[in-house]
Design an enzyme around this catalytic site. Structure first.
Site, mmCIF file in Angstrom:
data_model
loop_
_atom_site.group_PDB
_atom_site.id
_atom_site.type_symbol
_atom_site.label_atom_id
_atom_site.label_comp_id
_atom_site.label_asym_id
_atom_site.label_seq_id
_atom_site.Cartn_x
_atom_site.Cartn_y
_atom_site.Cartn_z
ATOM 1 N N PRO A 1 0.809 -1.222 0.000
ATOM 2 C CA PRO A 1 0.000 0.000 0.000
ATOM 3 C C PRO A 1 0.845 1.275 0.000
ATOM 4 O O PRO A 1 0.614 2.180 -0.808
ATOM 5 C CB PRO A 1 -0.822 -0.121 1.294
ATOM 6 C CG PRO A 1 -0.874 -1.597 1.558
ATOM 7 C CD PRO A 1 0.461 -2.127 1.111
ATOM 8 N N TYR A 2 1.826 1.339 0.894
ATOM 9 C CA TYR A 2 2.679 2.530 0.979
ATOM 10 C C TYR A 2 3.478 2.711 -0.307
ATOM 11 O O TYR A 2 3.531 3.810 -0.878
ATOM 12 C CB TYR A 2 3.612 2.387 2.178
ATOM 13 C CG TYR A 2 4.586 3.532 2.365
ATOM 14 C CD1 TYR A 2 4.159 4.768 2.821
ATOM 15 C CD2 TYR A 2 5.947 3.372 2.108
ATOM 16 C CE1 TYR A 2 5.033 5.815 3.011
ATOM 17 C CE2 TYR A 2 6.836 4.408 2.295
ATOM 18 C CZ TYR A 2 6.381 5.634 2.740
ATOM 19 O OH TYR A 2 7.264 6.670 2.910
ATOM 20 N N ALA A 3 4.088 1.619 -0.798
ATOM 21 C CA ALA A 3 4.882 1.708 -2.019
ATOM 22 C C ALA A 3 4.019 2.108 -3.206
ATOM 23 O O ALA A 3 4.463 2.859 -4.083
ATOM 24 C CB ALA A 3 5.588 0.382 -2.296
#
Length: 288
Positions: free
Chosen positions: A151-153
């Site tokens: 999700p963050y990437a």
């Protein structure tokens, strides 16, 4: 010699309550900018207020906050142009894709991508007039997506793409767009990421069997690398270089992990998978 803030003009830094954002706001103020430091709470405003540092309440997911920021820039009492926007605000939570609820995906994109775009859109007319600069704070995770960082990437990969397109759109108008990719930096973000993951609905027993060991190892690895990482002030100096360089690079990397960004494009995917798995293995046996 420090240049006066009237000469340097305004700098806007989002996510300036702590960590890289706060360090960057202080670094730019020390270099003569009048910094509008975006914070979310009054107590954070009190903590960062100082010479050349003017806190503004700014949640980049709130359109009224962004409108107020644009009005503050437009109506500057001393007529100072806005010279730079540093898009730094971000949230992080490391969980497997199967586990991370879709509403949490949306929230992460709202903060890490859509909010950044909204602030940029609001300030671009002023930045074009001043031939200013946009500095987007990405991450090593904007080039390499490790397990549980999906999700963050994803938000950071998207920010990298937006930055490339924006750079090409604004080049004819003299506005530079620069990406900074920090690796391990000693900030509070990791603790918040682990806490955020803990606040989310628990994994099912089946998901726990699949992923609990992985999540534990990833958190152990993250704690280890962050403890050995650079201080936020070191990242702030690189960001300040991206802000002030006469002819900036399109991308700057920060920290030891940044070397991975430069070699990943030459590695076959399966080889990179093995390298990342081998790097994680020593942390699987560590207890927190």
């Amino acid at each position: 010699m420090t240049v006066s803030s009237e000469t340097r003009g305004l700098a806007v830094v989002t996510g300036a309550s702590t960590g890289i954002g706060a360090a960057t706001a202080r670094e730019l103020a020390g270099r003569g900018y009048h910094v509008l430091a975006g914070v979310r709470r009054d107590r954070d405003a009190d903590a960062i207020r100082g010479p050349g540092l003017e806190p503004v309440i700014l949640d980049i997911t709130h359109p009224d906050h962004i409108e107020a920021l644009a009005a503050r820039v437009h109506e500057d009492s001393q007529g100072r142009p806005v010279r730079v926007l540093v898009n730094n605000a971000a949230v992080q939570a490391n969980l497997p894709i199967e586990v991370f609820a879709i509403e949490e995906w949306r929230r992460m994109f709202e903060v890490n991508l859509f909010g950044q775009i909204a602030v940029t859109q609001a300030l671009l007319p002023a930045l074009i007039r001043s031939k200013g600069r946009v500095v987007n704070i990405s991450s090593v995770g904007g080039r390499v997506a490790m397990a549980t960082y999906g999700p963050y990437a994803a938000t950071k990969f998207a920010l990298e793409a937006v930055s490339d397109s924006l750079r090409r759109e604004l080049a004819p108008f003299g506005v530079e767009v620069v990406v900074v990719q920090p690796g391990a930096v000693r900030t509070e973000m990791l603790g918040r990421a682990i806490a955020a993951a803990g606040d989310l609905p628990a994994m099912t027993s089946e998901q726990g069997q699949r992923y609990s060991g992985l999540v534990r190892a990833i958190n152990n690895q993250a704690v280890s690398s962050t403890n050995a990482g650079l201080p936020a002030e070191a990242a702030a100096k690189v960001i300040a270089r991206a802000v002030t360089a006469r002819r900036p690079r399109t991308r700057y990397s920060v920290g030891r992990e940044a070397a991975l960004v430069h070699v990943v494009r030459f590695l076959p995917d399966r080889m990179l998978d093995r390298i990342l798995a081998a790097a994680l293995r020593p942390h699987s046996a560590v207890t927190t």
